[in-house]
Design an enzyme around this catalytic site. Structure first.
Site, PDB file in Angstrom:
ATOM      1  N   ARG A 168       0.846  -1.217   0.000  1.00  0.00           N
ATOM      2  CA  ARG A 168       0.000   0.000   0.000  1.00  0.00           C
ATOM      3  C   ARG A 168       0.876   1.260   0.000  1.00  0.00           C
ATOM      4  O   ARG A 168       0.566   2.240   0.687  1.00  0.00           O
ATOM      5  CB  ARG A 168      -0.929   0.022   1.219  1.00  0.00           C
ATOM      6  CG  ARG A 168      -1.927  -1.101   1.285  1.00  0.00           C
ATOM      7  CD  ARG A 168      -2.972  -1.012   0.169  1.00  0.00           C
ATOM      8  NE  ARG A 168      -4.049  -1.966   0.370  1.00  0.00           N
ATOM      9  CZ  ARG A 168      -4.009  -3.239  -0.013  1.00  0.00           C
ATOM     10  NH1 ARG A 168      -2.948  -3.732  -0.627  1.00  0.00           N
ATOM     11  NH2 ARG A 168      -5.046  -4.033   0.176  1.00  0.00           N
ATOM     12  N   SER A 239     -10.592  -0.770   3.413  1.00  0.00           N
ATOM     13  CA  SER A 239      -9.810  -0.829   4.660  1.00  0.00           C
ATOM     14  C   SER A 239      -9.412   0.588   5.062  1.00  0.00           C
ATOM     15  O   SER A 239      -8.795   1.301   4.270  1.00  0.00           O
ATOM     16  CB  SER A 239      -8.519  -1.633   4.447  1.00  0.00           C
ATOM     17  OG  SER A 239      -8.809  -2.938   4.026  1.00  0.00           O
ATOM     18  N   GLU A 335      -4.754   3.876   5.942  1.00  0.00           N
ATOM     19  CA  GLU A 335      -4.554   3.654   4.502  1.00  0.00           C
ATOM     20  C   GLU A 335      -5.241   4.776   3.717  1.00  0.00           C
ATOM     21  O   GLU A 335      -4.749   5.231   2.684  1.00  0.00           O
ATOM     22  CB  GLU A 335      -5.157   2.296   4.095  1.00  0.00           C
ATOM     23  CG  GLU A 335      -5.071   2.063   2.601  1.00  0.00           C
ATOM     24  CD  GLU A 335      -5.850   0.853   2.106  1.00  0.00           C
ATOM     25  OE1 GLU A 335      -5.568  -0.266   2.538  1.00  0.00           O
ATOM     26  OE2 GLU A 335      -6.735   1.050   1.251  1.00  0.00           O
TER      27      GLU A 335
HETATM   28  P1  FAD Z   1      -9.229   8.467  -5.106  1.00  0.00           P
HETATM   29  O1  FAD Z   1      -9.880   8.070  -3.830  1.00  0.00           O
HETATM   30  O2  FAD Z   1      -9.941   9.448  -5.962  1.00  0.00           O
HETATM   31  O3  FAD Z   1      -7.775   9.013  -4.798  1.00  0.00           O
HETATM   32  C1  FAD Z   1      -6.899   8.302  -3.934  1.00  0.00           C
HETATM   33  C2  FAD Z   1      -5.559   9.053  -3.868  1.00  0.00           C
HETATM   34  O4  FAD Z   1      -4.920   9.020  -5.133  1.00  0.00           O
HETATM   35  C3  FAD Z   1      -5.706  10.541  -3.534  1.00  0.00           C
HETATM   36  O5  FAD Z   1      -4.592  10.916  -2.780  1.00  0.00           O
HETATM   37  C4  FAD Z   1      -5.702  11.220  -4.901  1.00  0.00           C
HETATM   38  O6  FAD Z   1      -5.248  12.562  -4.842  1.00  0.00           O
HETATM   39  C5  FAD Z   1      -4.716  10.347  -5.663  1.00  0.00           C
HETATM   40  N1  FAD Z   1      -5.001  10.228  -7.099  1.00  0.00           N
HETATM   41  C6  FAD Z   1      -6.132   9.738  -7.673  1.00  0.00           C
HETATM   42  N2  FAD Z   1      -5.999   9.719  -9.016  1.00  0.00           N
HETATM   43  C7  FAD Z   1      -4.772  10.228  -9.302  1.00  0.00           C
HETATM   44  C8  FAD Z   1      -4.062  10.488 -10.498  1.00  0.00           C
HETATM   45  N3  FAD Z   1      -4.577  10.217 -11.697  1.00  0.00           N
HETATM   46  N4  FAD Z   1      -2.821  11.046 -10.410  1.00  0.00           N
HETATM   47  C9  FAD Z   1      -2.280  11.333  -9.194  1.00  0.00           C
HETATM   48  N5  FAD Z   1      -2.904  11.105  -8.023  1.00  0.00           N
HETATM   49  C10 FAD Z   1      -4.129  10.563  -8.068  1.00  0.00           C
HETATM   50  N6  FAD Z   1      -7.738  -0.851  -2.253  1.00  0.00           N
HETATM   51  C11 FAD Z   1      -6.898  -1.914  -2.387  1.00  0.00           C
HETATM   52  O7  FAD Z   1      -5.684  -1.722  -2.585  1.00  0.00           O
HETATM   53  N7  FAD Z   1      -7.359  -3.185  -2.321  1.00  0.00           N
HETATM   54  C12 FAD Z   1      -8.650  -3.483  -2.106  1.00  0.00           C
HETATM   55  O8  FAD Z   1      -9.022  -4.643  -2.049  1.00  0.00           O
HETATM   56  C13 FAD Z   1      -9.571  -2.388  -1.961  1.00  0.00           C
HETATM   57  N8  FAD Z   1     -10.874  -2.624  -1.721  1.00  0.00           N
HETATM   58  C14 FAD Z   1     -11.736  -1.572  -1.562  1.00  0.00           C
HETATM   59  C15 FAD Z   1     -13.090  -1.855  -1.331  1.00  0.00           C
HETATM   60  C16 FAD Z   1     -14.003  -0.824  -1.169  1.00  0.00           C
HETATM   61  C17 FAD Z   1     -15.460  -1.143  -0.921  1.00  0.00           C
HETATM   62  C18 FAD Z   1     -13.559   0.527  -1.268  1.00  0.00           C
HETATM   63  C19 FAD Z   1     -14.549   1.649  -1.145  1.00  0.00           C
HETATM   64  C20 FAD Z   1     -12.213   0.815  -1.492  1.00  0.00           C
HETATM   65  C21 FAD Z   1     -11.293  -0.237  -1.636  1.00  0.00           C
HETATM   66  N9  FAD Z   1      -9.917  -0.002  -1.868  1.00  0.00           N
HETATM   67  C22 FAD Z   1      -9.061  -1.057  -2.041  1.00  0.00           C
HETATM   68  C23 FAD Z   1      -9.389   1.376  -1.910  1.00  0.00           C
HETATM   69  C24 FAD Z   1      -9.544   2.060  -3.294  1.00  0.00           C
HETATM   70  O9  FAD Z   1     -10.470   1.378  -4.099  1.00  0.00           O
HETATM   71  C25 FAD Z   1      -8.217   2.159  -4.033  1.00  0.00           C
HETATM   72  O10 FAD Z   1      -7.271   2.853  -3.262  1.00  0.00           O
HETATM   73  C26 FAD Z   1      -8.358   2.847  -5.388  1.00  0.00           C
HETATM   74  O11 FAD Z   1      -7.146   2.735  -6.107  1.00  0.00           O
HETATM   75  C27 FAD Z   1      -8.721   4.326  -5.264  1.00  0.00           C
HETATM   76  O12 FAD Z   1      -9.060   4.820  -6.546  1.00  0.00           O
HETATM   77  P2  FAD Z   1      -9.830   6.182  -6.728  1.00  0.00           P
HETATM   78  O13 FAD Z   1      -9.830   6.518  -8.177  1.00  0.00           O
HETATM   79  O14 FAD Z   1     -11.155   6.114  -6.074  1.00  0.00           O
HETATM   80  O15 FAD Z   1      -8.867   7.172  -5.951  1.00  0.00           O
HETATM   81  N1  EPU Z   2     -10.172 -10.561  10.502  1.00  0.00           N
HETATM   82  C1  EPU Z   2     -10.856 -10.634  11.685  1.00  0.00           C
HETATM   83  N2  EPU Z   2     -11.941  -9.820  11.837  1.00  0.00           N
HETATM   84  C2  EPU Z   2     -12.376  -8.981  10.885  1.00  0.00           C
HETATM   85  C3  EPU Z   2     -11.672  -8.899   9.670  1.00  0.00           C
HETATM   86  C4  EPU Z   2     -10.556  -9.693   9.506  1.00  0.00           C
HETATM   87  O1  EPU Z   2     -10.497 -11.392  12.568  1.00  0.00           O
HETATM   88  O2  EPU Z   2     -13.377  -8.282  11.122  1.00  0.00           O
HETATM   89  C5  EPU Z   2      -8.976 -11.419  10.307  1.00  0.00           C
HETATM   90  C6  EPU Z   2      -9.291 -12.870   9.947  1.00  0.00           C
HETATM   91  O3  EPU Z   2      -8.315 -13.672  10.565  1.00  0.00           O
HETATM   92  C7  EPU Z   2      -9.062 -12.923   8.447  1.00  0.00           C
HETATM   93  C8  EPU Z   2      -7.920 -11.941   8.290  1.00  0.00           C
HETATM   94  O4  EPU Z   2      -8.193 -10.918   9.251  1.00  0.00           O
HETATM   95  O5  EPU Z   2      -8.704 -14.187   8.021  1.00  0.00           O
HETATM   96  C9  EPU Z   2      -7.809 -11.313   6.915  1.00  0.00           C
HETATM   97  O6  EPU Z   2      -9.051 -10.713   6.557  1.00  0.00           O
HETATM   98  P1  EPU Z   2      -9.419 -10.406   5.046  1.00  0.00           P
HETATM   99  O7  EPU Z   2      -9.113 -11.579   4.196  1.00  0.00           O
HETATM  100  O8  EPU Z   2     -10.795  -9.858   5.010  1.00  0.00           O
HETATM  101  O9  EPU Z   2      -8.364  -9.315   4.622  1.00  0.00           O
HETATM  102  P2  EPU Z   2      -7.797  -8.024   5.344  1.00  0.00           P
HETATM  103  O10 EPU Z   2      -6.416  -8.298   5.782  1.00  0.00           O
HETATM  104  O11 EPU Z   2      -8.753  -7.534   6.386  1.00  0.00           O
HETATM  105  C10 EPU Z   2      -6.721  -7.096   3.175  1.00  0.00           C
HETATM  106  C11 EPU Z   2      -6.696  -5.810   2.427  1.00  0.00           C
HETATM  107  C12 EPU Z   2      -7.932  -5.642   1.579  1.00  0.00           C
HETATM  108  C13 EPU Z   2      -7.987  -6.810   0.570  1.00  0.00           C
HETATM  109  C14 EPU Z   2      -8.016  -8.120   1.358  1.00  0.00           C
HETATM  110  C15 EPU Z   2      -7.937  -9.329   0.444  1.00  0.00           C
HETATM  111  C16 EPU Z   2      -5.333  -4.274   3.704  1.00  0.00           C
HETATM  112  C17 EPU Z   2      -5.299  -3.061   4.561  1.00  0.00           C
HETATM  113  N3  EPU Z   2      -6.552  -4.698   3.338  1.00  0.00           N
HETATM  114  O12 EPU Z   2      -7.794  -7.017   4.109  1.00  0.00           O
HETATM  115  O13 EPU Z   2      -7.831  -4.425   0.851  1.00  0.00           O
HETATM  116  O14 EPU Z   2      -9.116  -6.701  -0.251  1.00  0.00           O
HETATM  117  O15 EPU Z   2      -6.876  -8.183   2.258  1.00  0.00           O
HETATM  118  O16 EPU Z   2      -6.640  -9.479  -0.027  1.00  0.00           O
HETATM  119  O17 EPU Z   2      -4.291  -4.806   3.353  1.00  0.00           O
HETATM  120  C18 EPU Z   2      -8.290  -2.096   0.964  1.00  0.00           C
HETATM  121  O18 EPU Z   2      -7.076  -1.919   0.894  1.00  0.00           O
HETATM  122  O19 EPU Z   2      -9.115  -1.147   1.015  1.00  0.00           O
HETATM  123  C19 EPU Z   2      -8.805  -3.464   1.017  1.00  0.00           C
HETATM  124  C20 EPU Z   2     -10.103  -3.752   1.146  1.00  0.00           C
END
Ligand code: FAD
Ligand code: EPU
Length: 339
Positions: A168, A239, A335
Site C-alpha cells: 500500500r 480498509s 490507509e
Molecule cells: P481516489 O480516492 O480518488 O484518490 C486516492 C488518492 O490518489 C488521492 O490521494 C488522490 O489525490 C490520488 N489520485 C487519484 N488519481 C490520481 C491520479 N490520476 N494522479 C495522481 N494522483 C491521483 N484498495 C486496495 O488496494 N485493495 C482493495 O481490495 C480495496 N478494496 C476496496 C473496497 C471498497 C469497498 C472501497 C470503497 C475501497 C477499496 N480499496 C481497495 C481502496 C480504493 O479502491 C483504491 O485505493 C483505489 O485505487 C482508489 O481509486 P480512486 O480513483 O477512487 O482514488
Molecule cells: N479478521 C478478523 N476480523 C475482521 C476482519 C478480519 O479477525 O473483522 C482477520 C481474519 O483472521 C481474516 C484476516 O483478518 O482471516 C484477513 O481478513 P481479510 O481476508 O478480510 O483481509 P484483510 O487483511 O482484512 C486485506 C486488504 C484488503 C484486501 C483483502 C484481500 C489491507 C489493509 N486490506 O484485508 O484491501 O481486499 O486483504 O486481499 O491490506 C483495501 O485496501 O481497502 C482493502 C479492502
C-alpha cells in the site's frame, strides 16, 4: 481546450464515504491538452490542487478550498505485444474494474485477483492496490503523467521499478505526493495465465471447476460482496487502516498472550497481523457511534451510515487506534488519504 471550471461543487457523489463537502473549484479533465492548459494558466498557479479519481480512498474532513482536478482521461490502447505479454496503455480515468473485465474478456491474465476494487486506474499506482495475493506492481509496466506545476520532462515517465512500490505504498505517497497527476498507466499482462489461488476462500470456490481467469474473478467478486460493504448502500473507503507489520520479537511476546492471533510472515522476518482481528478483539466490530461505525462483517472498514461527517469518521479512527494501541501496543497506520 480550457476545461469548464465549476464553482462550489458538491463532492457528495464523488467520494465513496458519501460525505457532503464542496470543492471551491472543480474541473473535469478529459485530455492531457486540457490539463496542461489549466496548469499553465497563471490564475490557478497558487491555488491548492487535489487530484480526484473515484474518491474511494479519500476522507474529506472539510470542504476543499482549492481546485479539484477530476481525472476523466479515457482510452485503452494495445501498444506492444510479444510471445508472453500484451502491453495496454490505459487512460487514468478509466474505471479499474471495467479494465479487469476487459482483460478477462480478451484473455489477458494478471489482474483477475484484483476484481471489483473501486476507483480509477490512475489511482491504482498511488497505493499499489492489492488483494488476494496480487498487487498492481506485479503487472505494472510504467506510469505517465504531468508534474504540478508543469515541468520537464513532459510527460514524466516512470518504469515500475522506479515507483518504489511497497505494501500500500509508492513514491507517489512520498517524494511525489501532490506533485504529479497520472494521465496514463501501462499494464503488462500475461498471455499464459499464472493462477493465484493461495487465498483459502478462492481455493474453496474454484475447486471442482475448470480453472480460468474468469473463474478466479468470479470467486473474488463473491468473496468481496460477502465481506465488504457496497459504497452505494453504505458509505466507506475499504480498509481504513493498513495491516501492521511488526518485528518477530514483538510478535512472539504477543503470541504468548494471544496464541490464536492470525499472522503472516513477511520479508526480513517481520510479521503482518490482520488489523481487522486486532480491532475485533477490542470489541469494536459492528459497533455504531452515532452516524458512523465499524462494519459488522469487516472490522477494518469504517462506515458512514448516511449523515456522518468526515470529522466523526476521523474521531472514530483515532478511537480505534487508541484502543488497539492500549490493548496490543500496536499503532495502526491509516490507509485512507485524509484531507
Ligand atoms: P481516489 O480516492 O480518488 O484518490 C486516492 C488518492 O490518489 C488521492 O490521494 C488522490 O489525490 C490520488 N489520485 C487519484 N488519481 C490520481 C491520479 N490520476 N494522479 C495522481 N494522483 C491521483 N484498495 C486496495 O488496494 N485493495 C482493495 O481490495 C480495496 N478494496 C476496496 C473496497 C471498497 C469497498 C472501497 C470503497 C475501497 C477499496 N480499496 C481497495 C481502496 C480504493 O479502491 C483504491 O485505493 C483505489 O485505487 C482508489 O481509486 P480512486 O480513483 O477512487 O482514488
Ligand atoms: N479478521 C478478523 N476480523 C475482521 C476482519 C478480519 O479477525 O473483522 C482477520 C481474519 O483472521 C481474516 C484476516 O483478518 O482471516 C484477513 O481478513 P481479510 O481476508 O478480510 O483481509 P484483510 O487483511 O482484512 C486485506 C486488504 C484488503 C484486501 C483483502 C484481500 C489491507 C489493509 N486490506 O484485508 O484491501 O481486499 O486483504 O486481499 O491490506 C483495501 O485496501 O481497502 C482493502 C479492502
Amino acid at each position: 481546450m480550457t476545461p469548464i471550471i465549476e464553482e462550489n461543487k458538491s463532492l457528495k457523489n464523488s467520494n465513496t464515504f458519501g460525505l457532503d463537502v464542496t470543492a471551491r473549484y472543480f474541473a473535469t479533465i478529459n485530455s492531457i491538452a486540457e490539463l496542461e492548459t489549466l496548469l499553465r494558466d497563471a490564475r490557478w498557479e497558487s491555488i491548492p490542487k487535489l487530484v480526484l479519481g473515484g474518491g474511494s480512498n479519500i476522507l474529506f474532513t472539510q470542504d476543499f478550498n482549492g481546485l479539484v482536478l477530476h481525472n476523466a482521461i479515457l482510452g485503452i490502447e494495445k501498444i506492444n505485444e510479444n510471445d508472453a505479454h500484451v502491453f495496454l496503455k490505459i487512460g487514468a480515468g478509466e474505471n479499474w474494474h471495467k479494465i479487469v473485465l476487459y482483460c478477462i474478456e480478451n484473455n489477458y491474465a494478471g489482474i483477475e485477483n484484483l476484481s471489483l476494487i473501486p476507483g480509477t486506474i490512475g489511482a491504482a499506482p498511488i497505493q499499489n492496490i492489492g488483494a488476494y495475493g496480487v498487487e498492481l506492481k506485479d503487472v505494472l509496466d510504467s506510469v505517465e503523467g504531468i508534474q504540478i506545476p508543469p515541468a520537464s520532462p513532459t510527460p514524466f515517465f516512470k518504469e515500475a521499478d522506479q515507483c518504489e512500490f511497497g505494501y500500500r505504498d509508492s513514491i507517489f505517497k512520498h517524494a511525489l505526493k501532490n506533485k504529479i497527476i497520472i494521465t496514463h498507466v501501462t499494464l503488462r499482462l500475461n498471455k499464459k495465465p499464472l493462477f493465484r489461488t493461495e487465498y483459502g476462500a478462492i481455493r474453496e470456490l474454484v475447486k471442482n471447476k475448470p480453472l480460468s481467469i474468469k473463474a478466479i474473478s468470479d470467486a473474488v467478486i463473491k468473496i468481496r460482496q460477502e465481506k465488504l460493504p457496497d459504497p452505494k448502500v453504505i458509505g466507506n473507503a475499504g480498509s481504513f487502516f493498513k495491516n501492521p507489520i511488526i518485528s518477530e520479537e514483538q510478535f512472539l511476546l504477543l503470541q504468548k498472550k494471544y496464541p490464536n492471533m492470525p499472522h503472516f510472515t513477511e520479508e526480513n522476518a517481520c510479521i503482518k497481523i490482520p488489523a481487522g482481528w486486532l480491532i475485533e478483539q477490542c470489541g469494536l466490530k459492528g459497533k455504531r457511534f452515532g452516524n458512523v461505525g465499524v462494519h459488522e462483517h469487516q472490522a477494518l472498514v469504517l462506515v458512514n451510515y448516511g449523515n456522518g461527517t468526515g470529522d466523526e469518521i476521523k474521531k472514530l479512527s483515532e478511537r480505534v487506534q487508541a484502543t488497539v494501541f492500549e490493548k496490543f501496543g500496536i499503532k495502526l497506520m491509516t490507509e485512507v488519504n485524509i484531507i
